[in-house]
Enzyme design. Structure first.
Site, PDB file in Angstrom:
ATOM      1  N   MET A 104      13.190  39.760  72.730  1.00  0.00           N
ATOM      2  CA  MET A 104      14.244  40.599  73.320  1.00  0.00           C
ATOM      3  C   MET A 104      14.640  40.065  74.698  1.00  0.00           C
ATOM      4  SD  MET A 104      12.405  44.153  72.177  1.00  0.00           S
ATOM      5  CE  MET A 104      10.770  43.480  72.529  1.00  0.00           C
ATOM      6  N   THR A 146      10.042  42.482  77.959  1.00  0.00           N
ATOM      7  CA  THR A 146      11.412  42.887  78.263  1.00  0.00           C
ATOM      8  C   THR A 146      11.348  44.017  79.270  1.00  0.00           C
ATOM      9  OG1 THR A 146      13.232  44.242  77.381  1.00  0.00           O
ATOM     10  CG2 THR A 146      11.244  44.148  76.064  1.00  0.00           C
ATOM     11  N   THR A 186      14.092  46.075  79.966  1.00  0.00           N
ATOM     12  CA  THR A 186      14.872  47.203  79.456  1.00  0.00           C
ATOM     13  C   THR A 186      14.091  48.071  78.498  1.00  0.00           C
ATOM     14  OG1 THR A 186      16.963  46.020  79.730  1.00  0.00           O
ATOM     15  CG2 THR A 186      16.939  47.846  78.160  1.00  0.00           C
ATOM     16  N   CYS A 244      15.288  41.749  84.838  1.00  0.00           N
ATOM     17  CA  CYS A 244      15.582  41.410  83.450  1.00  0.00           C
ATOM     18  C   CYS A 244      14.973  40.047  83.228  1.00  0.00           C
ATOM     19  CB  CYS A 244      17.088  41.387  83.196  1.00  0.00           C
ATOM     20  SG  CYS A 244      17.497  40.842  81.516  1.00  0.00           S
TER      21      CYS A 244
END
Length: 236
Positions: free
Chosen positions: A10, A83, A85, A196
């Protein structure tokens, strides 16, 4: 060395960075031909991205929880959710397994505090910059978190999904990010959290007037430290 479980894909661009960093850090600390003991479960990011866009976070959490259970069955001793997020569902993923999940925001906050900083700018996806699951976690460590304005957030988010997740690195996007960083510094940011995992493909320390905190590297460093905590380092 304990076995590190990587819940990745991801995107796979940043997961490849995780794999590289884990092995390089292990070799640096143990020497010779040593490499990291790890197991990777790589999901289909298109499925996850669709669930993000549709706000179907519960379904996304179950996809990742199933992957986490598979990693636990494979014998891992800890779990990395590769990841920023998807740390929105970190609690649900952690609850699905009995092995510890090393939270990315915690390792980042510890690194910021270790530098003696308290006020940071945050770059990431719109979900990460605008929602509380990540900002709030950083703030619980005593940090003040600044985010770009709406137009800048849109630019940062677009570059992540339309370029970096596809392995595309453009100089004009780097310039745009540097402008956003400069605005955050002007607003009082003492450091910049690259919140990120793909942003590290675009931005490094040389692109910011204040310290940057590369969350992928920090996560990998913390994982290797924990994985080696019961191992004896070589004497020669």
């Amino acid at each position: 060395m304990r076995t590190i479980g990587l819940l990745g894909g991801m995107s796979w661009e940043s997961t490849a960075e995780y794999y590289r960093l884990l092995n390089e850090l292990t070799r640096e600390r143990l020497g010779g031909l040593h490499s990291a003991r790890c197991v990777l479960y790589s999901v289909d990011f298109a499925e996850i991205e669709r669930l993000q866009a549709e706000g179907r976070w519960e379904q996304a959490a179950e996809v990742l929880a199933e992957a986490a259970r598979a990693l636990e069955s494979a014998g891992v001793d800890m779990l990395l959710l590769c990841t920023n997020t998807m740390h929105k569902v970190a609690d649900e993923v952690a609850a699905a397994v009995s092995v510890p999940l090393l939270h990315l925001a915690d390792t980042t906050a510890e690194a910021v505090r270790a530098r003696g900083l308290r006020r940071v700018g945050l770059l990431g996806t719109a979900f990460t910059m605008e929602q509380d699951f990540y900002r709030g976690r950083l703030e619980r460590h005593g940090l003040t978190v600044l985010v770009p304005d709406a137009a800048a957030r849109s630019t940062v988010h677009r570059v992540i999904y339309e370029e970096l997740c596809l392995g595309v690195v453009r100089e004009e996007s780097r310039a745009a990010y540097r402008a956003v960083i400069d605005e955050l510094v002007a607003a009082g940011a003492e450091g910049i959290v690259l919140g990120c995992t793909e942003i590290e493909l675009l931005i490094g320390p040389e692109h910011s007037p204040v310290p940057v905190f590369p969350t992928t590297r920090l996560h990998a460093e913390a994982a290797v430290t924990r994985a080696l905590s019961s191992a004896q380092l070589p004497t020669s």
